[in-house]
Design a protein around this motif. Structure first.
Motif, PDB file in Angstrom:
ATOM      1  N   MET A   1       5.166  11.314  -2.932  1.00  0.00           N
ATOM      2  CA  MET A   1       6.260  10.831  -2.136  1.00  0.00           C
ATOM      3  C   MET A   1       7.523  11.440  -2.726  1.00  0.00           C
ATOM      4  SD  MET A   1       7.568   8.962   0.259  1.00  0.00           S
ATOM      5  CE  MET A   1       6.064   8.266   0.851  1.00  0.00           C
ATOM      6  N   GLY A  16       5.608   0.731   2.853  1.00  0.00           N
ATOM      7  CA  GLY A  16       4.793   0.647   4.065  1.00  0.00           C
ATOM      8  C   GLY A  16       3.725   1.724   4.114  1.00  0.00           C
ATOM      9  N   VAL A  17       3.883   2.773   3.299  1.00  0.00           N
ATOM     10  CA  VAL A  17       2.922   3.877   3.321  1.00  0.00           C
ATOM     11  C   VAL A  17       2.310   4.183   1.952  1.00  0.00           C
ATOM     12  CG1 VAL A  17       3.898   4.981   5.358  1.00  0.00           C
ATOM     13  CG2 VAL A  17       4.768   5.589   3.123  1.00  0.00           C
ATOM     14  N   VAL A  18       2.908   3.652   0.891  1.00  0.00           N
ATOM     15  CA  VAL A  18       2.401   3.898  -0.466  1.00  0.00           C
ATOM     16  C   VAL A  18       2.222   2.561  -1.175  1.00  0.00           C
ATOM     17  CG1 VAL A  18       2.944   4.935  -2.704  1.00  0.00           C
ATOM     18  CG2 VAL A  18       3.548   6.143  -0.622  1.00  0.00           C
ATOM     19  N   ARG A  19       1.048   2.366  -1.742  1.00  0.00           N
ATOM     20  CA  ARG A  19       0.777   1.118  -2.471  1.00  0.00           C
ATOM     21  C   ARG A  19       1.195   1.255  -3.931  1.00  0.00           C
ATOM     22  NH1 ARG A  19      -4.913  -0.811  -2.283  1.00  0.00           N
ATOM     23  NH2 ARG A  19      -5.209   1.172  -3.315  1.00  0.00           N
TER      24      ARG A  19
END
Length: 64
Positions: A1, A16-19
């Protein structure tokens, strides 16, 4: 990211896209410019009111 700069509308949705677990394990690297965190915090504190007002117009939150 990759976070290119510290405007909240460019990084705030990352969870919302990376934990967190993927970042902690090294599965996902988060890359940003030097001083990113300090600039993001200071921008919110120093210009928070003005940026909130701008967001009201930019995203149309006050429109019926």
């Amino acid at each position: 990211m990759v976070h290119t700069h510290c405007h909240v509308d460019h990084f705030a949705g990352v969870r919302g896209v990376v934990r967190d677990e993927d970042v902690a394990s090294g599965a996902v690297r988060v890359i940003g410019p030097e001083g990113f965190l300090q600039h993001a915090v200071s921008e919110s504190v120093i210009a928070g009111t003005a940026m909130t007002r701008r967001a009201l117009f930019m995203y149309g939150m006050l429109l019926p």
